[in-house]
Scaffold this active site. Structure first.
Site, PDB file in Angstrom:
ATOM      1  N   TYR A 165       8.410  48.964   2.528  1.00 34.35           N
ATOM      2  CA  TYR A 165       7.109  49.654   2.483  1.00 34.35           C
ATOM      3  C   TYR A 165       6.811  50.351   3.813  1.00 34.35           C
ATOM      4  O   TYR A 165       6.391  51.518   3.844  1.00 34.35           O
ATOM      5  CB  TYR A 165       6.049  48.608   2.153  1.00 34.35           C
ATOM      6  CG  TYR A 165       4.637  49.089   2.061  1.00 34.35           C
ATOM      7  CD1 TYR A 165       4.182  49.787   0.946  1.00 34.35           C
ATOM      8  CD2 TYR A 165       3.716  48.801   3.080  1.00 34.35           C
ATOM      9  CE1 TYR A 165       2.863  50.198   0.856  1.00 34.35           C
ATOM     10  CE2 TYR A 165       2.399  49.200   2.990  1.00 34.35           C
ATOM     11  CZ  TYR A 165       1.969  49.903   1.882  1.00 34.35           C
ATOM     12  OH  TYR A 165       0.654  50.302   1.798  1.00 34.35           O
ATOM     13  N   LYS A 169       6.285  54.297   4.340  1.00 38.85           N
ATOM     14  CA  LYS A 169       4.985  54.799   4.794  1.00 38.85           C
ATOM     15  C   LYS A 169       5.111  55.647   6.056  1.00 38.85           C
ATOM     16  O   LYS A 169       4.249  56.485   6.337  1.00 38.85           O
ATOM     17  CB  LYS A 169       4.018  53.632   5.013  1.00 38.85           C
ATOM     18  CG  LYS A 169       3.508  53.031   3.705  1.00 38.85           C
ATOM     19  CD  LYS A 169       2.920  54.098   2.797  1.00 38.85           C
ATOM     20  CE  LYS A 169       1.938  53.593   1.790  1.00 38.85           C
ATOM     21  NZ  LYS A 169       1.524  54.664   0.838  1.00 38.85           N
TER      22      LYS A 169
HETATM   23  P1  NAD Z   1      -3.698  49.673  -6.090  1.00 42.56           P
HETATM   24  O1  NAD Z   1      -2.580  48.818  -6.557  1.00 42.56           O
HETATM   25  O2  NAD Z   1      -5.093  49.249  -6.401  1.00 42.56           O
HETATM   26  O3  NAD Z   1      -3.530  51.169  -6.614  1.00 42.56           O
HETATM   27  C1  NAD Z   1      -2.302  51.824  -6.623  1.00 42.56           C
HETATM   28  C2  NAD Z   1      -2.224  52.646  -7.882  1.00 42.56           C
HETATM   29  O4  NAD Z   1      -0.984  53.380  -7.867  1.00 42.56           O
HETATM   30  C3  NAD Z   1      -2.211  51.783  -9.140  1.00 42.56           C
HETATM   31  O5  NAD Z   1      -3.234  52.182 -10.023  1.00 42.56           O
HETATM   32  C4  NAD Z   1      -0.826  52.001  -9.715  1.00 42.56           C
HETATM   33  O6  NAD Z   1      -0.780  51.946 -11.144  1.00 42.56           O
HETATM   34  C5  NAD Z   1      -0.468  53.367  -9.184  1.00 42.56           C
HETATM   35  N1  NAD Z   1       0.976  53.579  -9.180  1.00 42.56           N
HETATM   36  C6  NAD Z   1       1.938  52.673  -8.884  1.00 42.56           C
HETATM   37  N2  NAD Z   1       3.158  53.227  -9.041  1.00 42.56           N
HETATM   38  C7  NAD Z   1       2.963  54.506  -9.432  1.00 42.56           C
HETATM   39  C8  NAD Z   1       3.825  55.569  -9.757  1.00 42.56           C
HETATM   40  N3  NAD Z   1       5.152  55.412  -9.699  1.00 42.56           N
HETATM   41  N4  NAD Z   1       3.294  56.751 -10.118  1.00 42.56           N
HETATM   42  C9  NAD Z   1       1.948  56.941 -10.161  1.00 42.56           C
HETATM   43  N5  NAD Z   1       1.067  55.932  -9.894  1.00 42.56           N
HETATM   44  C10 NAD Z   1       1.572  54.735  -9.525  1.00 42.56           C
HETATM   45  O7  NAD Z   1      -3.502  49.812  -4.503  1.00 42.56           O
HETATM   46  P2  NAD Z   1      -4.405  50.537  -3.383  1.00 42.56           P
HETATM   47  O8  NAD Z   1      -4.686  49.526  -2.352  1.00 42.56           O
HETATM   48  O9  NAD Z   1      -5.503  51.301  -3.996  1.00 42.56           O
HETATM   49  O10 NAD Z   1      -3.301  51.526  -2.768  1.00 42.56           O
HETATM   50  C11 NAD Z   1      -3.412  52.945  -2.813  1.00 42.56           C
HETATM   51  C12 NAD Z   1      -2.516  53.521  -1.746  1.00 42.56           C
HETATM   52  O11 NAD Z   1      -2.988  53.151  -0.442  1.00 42.56           O
HETATM   53  C13 NAD Z   1      -1.063  53.050  -1.809  1.00 42.56           C
HETATM   54  O12 NAD Z   1      -0.202  54.103  -1.458  1.00 42.56           O
HETATM   55  C14 NAD Z   1      -1.011  51.974  -0.756  1.00 42.56           C
HETATM   56  O13 NAD Z   1       0.284  51.753  -0.290  1.00 42.56           O
HETATM   57  C15 NAD Z   1      -1.931  52.575   0.291  1.00 42.56           C
HETATM   58  N6  NAD Z   1      -2.473  51.636   1.257  1.00 42.56           N
HETATM   59  C16 NAD Z   1      -3.397  50.721   0.883  1.00 42.56           C
HETATM   60  C17 NAD Z   1      -3.928  49.858   1.831  1.00 42.56           C
HETATM   61  C18 NAD Z   1      -4.985  48.864   1.493  1.00 42.56           C
HETATM   62  O14 NAD Z   1      -5.481  48.197   2.429  1.00 42.56           O
HETATM   63  N7  NAD Z   1      -5.384  48.726   0.237  1.00 42.56           N
HETATM   64  C19 NAD Z   1      -3.466  49.917   3.162  1.00 42.56           C
HETATM   65  C20 NAD Z   1      -2.535  50.877   3.520  1.00 42.56           C
HETATM   66  C21 NAD Z   1      -2.053  51.743   2.551  1.00 42.56           C
END
Ligand code: NAD
Length: 303
Positions: A165, A169
């Site tokens: 990851y 990223k």
């Molecule tokens: P989440 O799991 O709630 O949402 C992620 C969404 O992406 C889900 O609805 C999932 O179905 C969708 N998804 C997964 N694989 C996919 C694909 N191949 N094609 C299209 N959609 C797909 O997670 P989140 O926390 O809302 O994460 C959103 C983004 O933010 C991600 O890229 C995550 O890595 C990044 N992120 C989140 C955090 C955090 O603190 N939540 C921190 C750093 C980065």
């Protein structure tokens, strides 16, 4: 004047839950027509359900906005093309692309299969590249585009168990660092969001006292700003969490400079590490050449 997206068409990938859902709702509430992309599925990217994207479309429409669902995965080139096609076939244009889709397959590197390493990169790194690649000719042709990629502190500073990851990223940061140059003359701006929010992805990882404040909807105003016509930032990384917003930037130390006309020994490097690593006198890093040119000029090695 309020920031609006009237007549703009936006795609938010992974918009069925968490951060993506909040980005989509905010953009739509300010007039954007939104493709809500999400194949559904669990945090590790297995399974799938159309109702996940459908529910967000229904929310947007109920609030008076315009949205269409797309259930494709970003992790395959043809499938990612289909997401961009949904925008073009529905509304005939594409102005905003928020690359948000993401999964986790955490394990210590020693125990991580390369299949899990590859798949996480396939979603985050290649998924972002496939969507941008498909959007690029459209945005170039119309001389307008706002693209956001989603990075993470897991890459910037590292996090145990997230080699796949963290690497993925950071890859998206490298991608926008290059594309910001290639898209500049077409008025295409690419920036990164580095979020921290309480979602299903992080619910077991966050300290319980802070978690309730880390609302995903507090990340979206920064993402939406980066998607606005007014925004002329390009290639920047913006952090957002719990109502706090900041810029993430590389810095470079003053370092040590030897005369390039003479050989440099390992010992000279070792004995200068204090100066090379000293963080008390740093400046924003926009490439080493600026520093080197100045120093070589001072030394009389170049004019
Ligand atoms: P989440 O799991 O709630 O949402 C992620 C969404 O992406 C889900 O609805 C999932 O179905 C969708 N998804 C997964 N694989 C996919 C694909 N191949 N094609 C299209 N959609 C797909 O997670 P989140 O926390 O809302 O994460 C959103 C983004 O933010 C991600 O890229 C995550 O890595 C990044 N992120 C989140 C955090 C955090 O603190 N939540 C921190 C750093 C980065």
């Amino acid at each position: 004047m309020d920031v609006r997206y009237d007549d703009r068409v936006a795609i938010v990938t992974g918009a069925g839950a968490g951060l993506g859902r909040c980005h989509a709702l905010l953009l739509a509430s300010r007039g954007a027509k939104v493709v809500v992309n999400d194949p559904g599925g669990s945090v590790d990217g297995t399974g799938g359900a159309n109702r996940v994207a459908d529910a967000v479309v229904a929310e947007i429409v109920a609030a008076g906005g315009q949205a269409v669902a797309n259930y494709n995965s970003v992790a395959d080139e043809a499938s990612a093309q289909g997401i961009i096609d949904t925008a073009m076939n529905t509304w005939g244009r594409l102005d905003i692309l928020v690359n948000n889709a993401g999964i986790l397959r955490d394990k210590a590197f020693n125990n991580m299969s390369m299949a899990d390493y590859e798949f996480v990169n396939q979603v985050h790194h290649f998924g972002t590249a496939y969507c941008i690649k498909a959007a690029w000719p459209i945005m170039r042709k119309q001389s307008y585009g706002r693209i956001v990629v989603t990075t993470s502190g897991s890459g910037t500073v590292g996090n145990f168990g997230q080699a796949n990851y963290g690497a993925a990223k950071m890859a998206v940061n490298g991608l926008i660092n290059v594309l910001r140059h290639e898209g500049a003359k077409y008025n295409i701006r690419l920036n990164a969001i580095s979020p921290s929010a309480y979602t299903r992805m992080t619910e077991s990882l966050l300290p319980p006292d802070i978690a309730p404040w880390m609302k995903p909807e507090l990340v979206s105003p920064m993402v939406a700003w980066l998607c606005s016509e007014e925004c002329d930032q390009n290639g920047e990384i913006m952090a957002a969490t719990a109502g706090g917003y900041a810029r993430v930037q590389y810095f470079v130390t003053e370092g040590a400079q030897f005369d390039p006309a003479e050989p440099v020994s390992i010992e000279m490097v070792r004995d200068s590490l204090g100066a090379i690593r000293d963080l008390s006198n740093v400046k924003p890093y926009f490439g080493m050449m600026g520093n080197v040119v100045e120093k070589l000029r001072d030394m009389g090695r170049i004019k």
